[in-house]
Design an enzyme around this catalytic site. Structure first.
Site, PDB file in Angstrom:
ATOM      1  CB  SER A 120       0.348  -0.473   2.774  1.00 47.72           C
ATOM      2  OG  SER A 120       0.375  -1.860   2.632  1.00 47.72           O
ATOM      3  CG  HIS A 145       0.984  -1.076  -2.097  1.00 46.39           C
ATOM      4  ND1 HIS A 145       2.304  -0.816  -1.840  1.00 46.39           N
ATOM      5  CD2 HIS A 145       0.495  -1.629  -0.948  1.00 46.39           C
ATOM      6  CE1 HIS A 145       2.604  -1.179  -0.608  1.00 46.39           C
ATOM      7  NE2 HIS A 145       1.521  -1.684  -0.051  1.00 46.39           N
TER       8      HIS A 145
END
EC number: 3.4.21.92
Length: 216
Positions: A120, A145
């Site tokens: 992330s 993501h």
């Protein structure tokens, strides 16, 4: 082993680094100088070598620490690279962007290295290092993501939050496109769900420049 037993071991310098971490303690390094002995916690000693750690969740507290260290090292020597070691599952987008902006703001190049996991915002900051100076250890995992979020309240408030998270998604995708060389459309597709990569796959994708097994 009880806490008191461990404290007794610490007093006799027999406790391991792992045991001290279990108490929330940090190993100390003792150096000899002309004025006698001086003790540093291990992270302060590594900071002298221009090494900064981003470990654990990216939040306002960790961001403030990393930003302060980057600014300090720039003031110490604006022409010498800074190394940012990352082992993070990600976290707050705003906190991560504060670190990102500071990495771009300071004059020294910021080398990034993934050890363990960069997911992330951790992966985002890994990719944001100076071109040619982004790396990972062989068994590291890297995951990208789209930003996560939730909202509750009145419909109008939820709509405002939805617009904000969509803006952040577009902004993060745009920056990832710049640092990886991938088209924005591909970034959007590839970050639609959790996308895990090995170090070699991250090199192919443009998130990092090399995988390092040993120091040269």
């Amino acid at each position: 082993m009880t806490r008191n037993d461990l404290l007794d071991r610490l007093a006799t310098t027999q406790a391991s680094a792992l045991e001290t971490q279990g108490l929330g303690l940090v190993p100390m390094v003792v150096e000899q100088s002309g004025r006698g002995e001086r003790a540093y916690d291990i992270y302060s000693r590594l900071l002298k070598e221009r090494v900064v750690f981003l470990v654990g969740e990216v939040n306002d507290q960790t961001a403030n620490l990393v930003v302060a260290q980057l600014l300090f090292l720039e003031s110490e020597n604006p022409d010498k690279d800074i190394s940012l070691y990352i082992n993070s599952p990600g976290g707050s987008v705003s906190a991560g962007l504060a670190i990102y902006d500071t990495m771009q703001f300071v004059k020294p190049d910021v080398q990034t290295l993934c050890m363990g996991m960069a997911a992330s915002m951790g992966a985002f900051l890994l990719a944001a290092g100076a071109k040619g100076k982004r790396s990972a250890l062989p068994n590291s995992r890297i995951m990208i993501h789209q930003p996560l979020g939730g909202a509750r309240g009145q419909a109008s408030d939820i709509e405002i939050q939805a617009r904000e998270i969509l803006y952040l998604r577009e902004r993060l995708n745009s920056i990832l496109s710049e640092v990886t060389g991938q088209p924005v459309e591909k970034i959007a597709r590839d970050t639609d769900r959790d996308n895990f990569m090995s170090g070699d796959q991250a090199v192919d994708y443009g998130l990092i420049d090399k995988v390092i097994a040993r120091r040269s």
